[in-house]
Design a protein around this motif. Structure first.
Motif, PDB file in Angstrom:
ATOM      1  N   ASN A 134      -5.655 -64.041   1.128  1.00 44.37           N
ATOM      2  CA  ASN A 134      -5.665 -64.276   2.557  1.00 44.37           C
ATOM      3  C   ASN A 134      -4.251 -64.749   2.911  1.00 44.37           C
ATOM      4  O   ASN A 134      -4.277 -65.717   3.823  1.00 44.37           O
ATOM      5  N   GLY A 135      -3.130 -64.128   2.629  1.00 45.03           N
ATOM      6  CA  GLY A 135      -1.918 -64.395   2.781  1.00 45.03           C
ATOM      7  C   GLY A 135      -1.362 -65.609   1.994  1.00 45.03           C
ATOM      8  O   GLY A 135      -1.745 -65.841   0.751  1.00 45.03           O
ATOM      9  N   PHE A 136      -0.208 -66.314   2.734  1.00 44.90           N
ATOM     10  CA  PHE A 136       0.247 -67.429   1.969  1.00 44.90           C
ATOM     11  C   PHE A 136      -0.313 -68.734   2.122  1.00 44.90           C
ATOM     12  O   PHE A 136       0.320 -69.609   1.776  1.00 44.90           O
ATOM     13  N   GLY A 137      -1.089 -68.829   3.538  1.00 45.10           N
ATOM     14  CA  GLY A 137      -1.354 -69.940   3.772  1.00 45.10           C
ATOM     15  C   GLY A 137      -0.622 -71.124   4.254  1.00 45.10           C
ATOM     16  O   GLY A 137      -0.681 -72.335   4.148  1.00 45.10           O
ATOM     17  N   LEU A 138       0.405 -70.682   5.024  1.00 52.10           N
ATOM     18  CA  LEU A 138       1.329 -71.585   5.843  1.00 52.10           C
ATOM     19  C   LEU A 138       1.824 -71.189   7.372  1.00 52.10           C
ATOM     20  O   LEU A 138       1.642 -69.947   7.595  1.00 52.10           O
ATOM     21  N   THR A 139       2.191 -71.976   8.026  1.00 49.35           N
ATOM     22  CA  THR A 139       2.426 -71.526   9.721  1.00 49.35           C
ATOM     23  C   THR A 139       3.836 -71.982   9.727  1.00 49.35           C
ATOM     24  O   THR A 139       4.519 -73.188   9.422  1.00 49.35           O
ATOM     25  N   LEU A 140       4.887 -71.182   9.908  1.00 51.29           N
ATOM     26  CA  LEU A 140       6.314 -71.680  10.306  1.00 51.29           C
ATOM     27  C   LEU A 140       6.357 -71.927  11.856  1.00 51.29           C
ATOM     28  O   LEU A 140       5.783 -71.067  12.787  1.00 51.29           O
ATOM     29  N   ARG A 141       7.428 -72.705  12.314  1.00 50.90           N
ATOM     30  CA  ARG A 141       7.774 -72.982  13.510  1.00 50.90           C
ATOM     31  C   ARG A 141       9.075 -73.336  13.677  1.00 50.90           C
ATOM     32  O   ARG A 141       9.640 -73.863  13.121  1.00 50.90           O
ATOM     33  N   GLY A 142       9.611 -72.762  15.113  1.00 50.62           N
ATOM     34  CA  GLY A 142      10.972 -73.434  15.337  1.00 50.62           C
ATOM     35  C   GLY A 142      12.122 -72.518  14.966  1.00 50.62           C
ATOM     36  O   GLY A 142      12.049 -71.602  13.997  1.00 50.62           O
ATOM     37  N   ASP A 143      13.255 -72.777  15.194  1.00 56.16           N
ATOM     38  CA  ASP A 143      14.661 -72.419  14.674  1.00 56.16           C
ATOM     39  C   ASP A 143      15.510 -73.316  14.315  1.00 56.16           C
ATOM     40  O   ASP A 143      15.468 -74.530  14.763  1.00 56.16           O
ATOM     41  N   SER A 144      16.570 -72.967  13.423  1.00 57.21           N
ATOM     42  CA  SER A 144      17.678 -73.660  12.872  1.00 57.21           C
ATOM     43  C   SER A 144      17.333 -75.354  12.668  1.00 57.21           C
ATOM     44  O   SER A 144      17.876 -76.186  13.570  1.00 57.21           O
ATOM     45  N   PRO A 145      16.701 -75.740  11.824  1.00 61.21           N
ATOM     46  CA  PRO A 145      16.124 -74.870  10.750  1.00 61.21           C
ATOM     47  C   PRO A 145      14.518 -74.485  11.008  1.00 61.21           C
ATOM     48  O   PRO A 145      13.841 -75.195  11.782  1.00 61.21           O
ATOM     49  N   VAL A 146      14.006 -73.692  10.249  1.00 58.39           N
ATOM     50  CA  VAL A 146      12.482 -73.324  10.373  1.00 58.39           C
ATOM     51  C   VAL A 146      11.786 -74.354   9.766  1.00 58.39           C
ATOM     52  O   VAL A 146      12.006 -74.883   8.642  1.00 58.39           O
ATOM     53  N   LEU A 147      10.633 -74.692  10.396  1.00 61.23           N
ATOM     54  CA  LEU A 147       9.845 -75.881  10.059  1.00 61.23           C
ATOM     55  C   LEU A 147       8.562 -75.425   9.642  1.00 61.23           C
ATOM     56  O   LEU A 147       8.015 -74.334  10.231  1.00 61.23           O
ATOM     57  N   ILE A 148       7.990 -75.695   8.483  1.00 64.56           N
ATOM     58  CA  ILE A 148       6.643 -75.346   8.161  1.00 64.56           C
ATOM     59  C   ILE A 148       5.705 -76.362   8.735  1.00 64.56           C
ATOM     60  O   ILE A 148       5.725 -77.463   8.586  1.00 64.56           O
ATOM     61  N   ALA A 149       5.000 -75.783   9.993  1.00 64.18           N
ATOM     62  CA  ALA A 149       4.243 -76.348  10.811  1.00 64.18           C
ATOM     63  C   ALA A 149       2.951 -76.915  10.344  1.00 64.18           C
ATOM     64  O   ALA A 149       2.011 -77.710  10.713  1.00 64.18           O
ATOM     65  N   GLY A 150       2.444 -75.891   9.406  1.00 58.15           N
ATOM     66  CA  GLY A 150       0.981 -76.289   8.689  1.00 58.15           C
ATOM     67  C   GLY A 150       0.893 -75.650   7.390  1.00 58.15           C
ATOM     68  O   GLY A 150       1.230 -74.400   7.309  1.00 58.15           O
ATOM     69  N   VAL A 151      -0.069 -76.363   6.574  1.00 59.17           N
ATOM     70  CA  VAL A 151      -0.294 -75.596   5.297  1.00 59.17           C
ATOM     71  C   VAL A 151      -1.998 -75.704   5.058  1.00 59.17           C
ATOM     72  O   VAL A 151      -2.568 -76.752   5.245  1.00 59.17           O
ATOM     73  N   ILE A 152      -2.543 -74.556   4.844  1.00 60.95           N
ATOM     74  CA  ILE A 152      -3.823 -74.371   4.647  1.00 60.95           C
ATOM     75  C   ILE A 152      -4.336 -74.794   3.387  1.00 60.95           C
ATOM     76  O   ILE A 152      -3.773 -74.360   2.187  1.00 60.95           O
ATOM     77  N   PRO A 153      -5.173 -75.846   3.241  1.00 57.17           N
ATOM     78  CA  PRO A 153      -5.742 -76.361   1.901  1.00 57.17           C
ATOM     79  C   PRO A 153      -6.110 -75.178   1.228  1.00 57.17           C
ATOM     80  O   PRO A 153      -7.154 -74.355   1.518  1.00 57.17           O
ATOM     81  N   GLY A 154      -5.785 -75.347  -0.342  1.00 54.62           N
ATOM     82  CA  GLY A 154      -6.151 -74.582  -1.091  1.00 54.62           C
ATOM     83  C   GLY A 154      -5.510 -73.209  -1.167  1.00 54.62           C
ATOM     84  O   GLY A 154      -5.660 -72.092  -1.988  1.00 54.62           O
TER      85      GLY A 154
END
Length: 586
Positions: free
Chosen positions: A474-494
Motif C-alpha cells: 500500500n505504498g510507504f504510508g506517509l504524506t509530505l508537505r511544504g518546501d525548504s524543508p519538506v515536512l512529514i505531514a501524516g503517517v498511516i498507522p501500521g
C-alpha cells in the motif's frame, strides 16, 4: 573607578577611625587623579577639529562624535559548541562560516570614514539579525561578553546580551554619519546638501537606538544622552539650512534678508534647546564641557546674526513704494516677536531715517551678542585652540561693528532703543531619517544550517536520525508537505513509515547524505532514500495536532504542532507518489 568604589564601600563598612582616615586620604588622591584623567579623556574623545573639512574656506565647525571602540572576540569555540549541541551538526564543518563572521566583526571595528564604512557597519548590523536568531535562545546566552568603550569617556562596559552589540554598532553608524557631515565643504550647495543628509541620518540612527534599545550599560547610549544627541543633530541640520539659504539668496532683496534673519533666529532657538538639554542633571556631568560651550557660543552667535540681517534688510534695501507697501507690511508684522516701539510699521518701511534708527538698534544688539559669544568661547581651553571658530566669531563681530559705524551719524543725539527679537522661522524643517537597513543586502553567513524560520535558536531539535524504508503493497504510508524543508505531514498507522518510527512533524533534512534543508518538495520526491529530523517545538494534544496539520496551508504554520520523535529501526524504499491538494501521498 573600581578602586574608588571599593574604597567607598570600605569607608562605609569600617568603624575603625584610623582606617577611615587612611581611606579618606586615599579617596582624595583617587578622586583627584580621576578628575585629571576625565579632563584628558574629554579633550581626546570630544575633539571637534579632527573631523572638520579640509577646505580653506571659513565656516563654523560642527560637532562630530568619535566611534565606540570594542575588543577583539573569539567566537569559534562557543559557536561550534552550540551548532553541535543545538542543531546536531558537526561544528568543525562550520569553521569557515565562523571565521568569516569574526573577520567581518574585526573589519567593522575600524571602518573608513565614508560611505564604504557605513555599508560595512550596516552589513555587520544586518548579520547580527541572523546571529541573534540562530544562536541566542530566549532563555540562554552564548557565554561570551561583548565589550565596548564609551564614546566620550572611554569607560568600558560589557554585557552578554547581543542587543548591546547591536546597539553599539547602531551608535557607530550614527557617529560615522556625524563625521561625514562635519567633513563636508559647506561653502558649496552640494556640500551643504550632503551635510544636511548626513546629520539627518545621524539623528535617525540615534532616535532609532533610543526607541528600540533600553538598559544599555554605557552612558552614551542612555535615553537622556541619546535625546541630547538627536537634538544636537537637528540643530546642526538647521544650521546647514541657514547656510544653504545664504548661498542661494540675492544680496539686496528685502524679503530675502528677512528670511535669512528668521532662519538665523531659528538656529539660535534650536541651539538654546540643545544647551538646556546639556545642562540637565542626567547629562550635565557627562557631556564634554567643550560641547556645551560650543553649543552656547553658537546660540549667541546666531542670535547676533539674526539681528545683523534684520539691520541689513532695513538699511541696505531701498524704501518701499506705495504699490509694494501692503506686501512688505504683512511680512514685517510677522518678523518680530513683539512690535518695535515708536512709529507705525508703514512709516518705518517708507521713511529711510526711521529704518536707520531701527536698524541701528538691531546692530547694537548684534554687537552685544557677538561679544557675549566671544566671551563664552574664551572660557573653554579646548575651543580656544580652534583657530577657525575664533576667526568666524571675530569676522562676524567686525562685520557688525563696520555696519554700525557706517550707519552711525555724529549728529545722532537720540538714545538707541532696544530692538525686539526676531521671530524664528524656517522654510526647510529638519527630518529625522531612520536607518534603511534593507539598503545593504546581506546573505546569512550560516545559510547551510537551513531556513531560519525552522532552524533557529528558539526551536528545539533532536539529533537527526537515519531512516530506511521499503515500499509495501500500500505504498510507504506517509504524506509530505511544504518546501525548504519538506515536512512529514501524516503517517498511516501500521504502514512502512510508521513501523520505521517516522512521526508527524518530522522534517527531511538530507537524502543519501545530500543536504536538502533548502530543497523543494519535488526535489526531495525524486531521491530514493530520506533522512528525517524530528522537530519537537511543542508538545501538543495528538488530536489537536492532526486537526491543525490537516487545515494548515503552509509549512511555517505546521511548526507549532510538530512533535518530539523517537529513535526507530531502519528499512529501505524508493518514492513514486501521487499529489492530493498541496500534499503528496506515498
Amino acid at each position: 573607578m573600581r578602586m574608588r568604589a571599593g574604597a567607598e564601600n570600605l569607608f562605609k563598612a569600617t568603624s575603625n577611625h584610623k582606617v577611615k582616615e587612611t581611606v579618606a586620604l586615599e579617596l582624595s588622591y583617587v578622586n583627584s587623579n580621576l578628575q585629571l584623567l576625565k579632563e584628558e579623556l574629554e579633550e581626546l574623545n570630544s575633539c571637534v577639529d579632527v573631523y572638520q573639512n579640509d577646505s580653506e574656506s571659513i565656516s563654523v565647525p560642527m560637532i562630530p562624535l568619535g566611534l565606540k571602540e570594542t575588543k577583539e572576540m573569539d567566537l569559534m569555540a562557543p559557536l561550534k559548541d552550540l551548532i553541535c549541541e543545538h542543531y546536531g551538526e558537526d561544528g568543525i564543518s562550520f569553521e569557515k562560516e565562523i571565521k568569516e563572521l569574526m573577520e567581518l566583526r574585526q573589519a567593522m571595528r575600524t571602518p573608513s570614514r565614508n560611505e564604504a564604512g557605513l555599508e560595512l557597519l550596516m552589513e555587520y548590523y544586518n548579520q547580527l539579525y541572523f546571529l541573534d536568531n540562530r544562536f541566542f535562545p530566549p532563555n540562554k546566552n552564548l557565554g561570551v561578553f561583548f565589550h565596548w568603550y564609551d564614546s566620550l569617556t572611554g569607560v568600558p562596559s560589557h554585557q552578554r546580551a547581543l542587543a548591546f552589540e547591536k546597539g553599539s554598532v547602531l551608535f557607530n553608524i550614527g557617529a560615522l554619519h556625524t563625521q561625514i557631515g562635519a567633513r563636508q565643504d559647506r561653502t558649496t550647495l552640494q556640500g551643504v546638501d550632503r551635510a544636511i543628509d548626513a546629520f539627518q541620518k545621524a539623528a535617525g540612527a540615534f532616535n532609532y537606538l533610543k526607541e528600540n534599545f533600553s538598559n544599555a550599560p554605557s552612558l552614551d547610549m542612555s535615553t537622556a544622552s541619546l535625546n541630547m544627541l538627536v537634538r544636537l543633530m537637528i540643530a546642526q541640520v538647521q544650521e546647514c539650512v541657514f547656510e544653504k539659504v545664504t548661498l542661494t539668496s540675492a544680496q539686496n532683496d528685502f524679503f530675502t534678508q528677512l528670511q535669512i534673519a528668521q532662519e538665523a533666529a531659528r538656529v539660535e532657538e534650536v541651539y538654546s534647546l540643545v544647551h538646556q538639554t546639556m545642562t540637565q542633571a542626567h547629562v550635565k556631568d557627562y557631556v564634554p564641557f567643550s560641547w556645551a560651550t560650543m553649543v552656547h557660543v553658537k546660540s549667541e552667535h546666531f542670535k547676533a546674526l539674526s539681528h545683523y540681517y534684520a539691520a541689513v534688510a532695513l538699511c541696505d534695501c531701498p524704501s518701499v513704494s506705495d504699490a509694494d507697501l501692503p506686501e512688505h507690511e504683512k511680512a514685517f508684522v510677522q518678523f518680530h516677536v513683539t512690535m518695535p516701539e515708536g512709529p507705525s510699521l508703514r512709516l518705518v518701511l517708507q521713511d529711510l531715517e526711521e529704518r536707520r534708527k531701527l536698524g541701528k538698534a538691531h546692530l547694537k544688539k548684534a554687537i552685544m551678542r557677538h561679544e557675549e559669544a566671544m566671551r563664552i568661547h574664551s572660557l573653554c581651553k579646548i575651543l580656544r585652540k580652534m583657530d577657525i571658530l575664533q576667526e568666524v566669531l571675530s569676522l562676524a563681530h567686525k562685520r557688525s561693528l563696520s555696519k554700525y559705524s557706517e550707519i552711525d551719524h555724529e549728529e545722532d543725539f537720540f538714545e538707541t532703543g532696544d530692538a525686539p527679537d526676531i521671530h524664528p522661522k524656517t522654510n526647510q524643517r529638519p527630518e529625522i531619517k531612520s536607518p534603511n537597513f534593507s539598503q545593504v543586502k546581506v546573505t546569512d553567513i550560516f545559510h547551510r544550517l537551513g531556513p531560519l524560520s525552522v532552524f533557529s535558536a528558539k526551536n528545539k531539535w533532536h539529533p537527526a536520525r537515519q531512516v530506511h524504508l521499503a515500499r509495501g503493497e500500500n505504498g510507504f504510508g506517509l504524506t509530505l508537505r511544504g518546501d525548504s524543508p519538506v515536512l512529514i505531514a501524516g503517517v498511516i498507522p501500521g504502514g512502512c513509515a510508521s513501523e520505521a518510527g517516522l512521526k508527524e512533524g518530522d522534517y527531511i533534512v538530507s537524502v543519501n547524505s545530500e543536504d536538502c534543508k533548502w530543497s523543494k518538495h519535488a526535489e526531495v520526491d525524486r531521491r530514493p532514500a530520506a533522512r528525517s529530523s524530528g522537530g519537537a517545538l511543542l508538545k501538543n494534544n495528538k488530536e489537536n495536532s492532526r486537526k491543525n496539520l490537516m487545515n494548515s496551508k503552509s509549512a511555517s504554520t505546521l511548526l507549532a504542532w510538530s512533535k518530539k520523535s523517537k529513535r526507530s529501526k531502519s528499512s529501505t524504499y524508493s518514492l513514486p507518489f501521487t499529489t492530493v491538494g498541496d500534499e503528496s501521498m506515498y
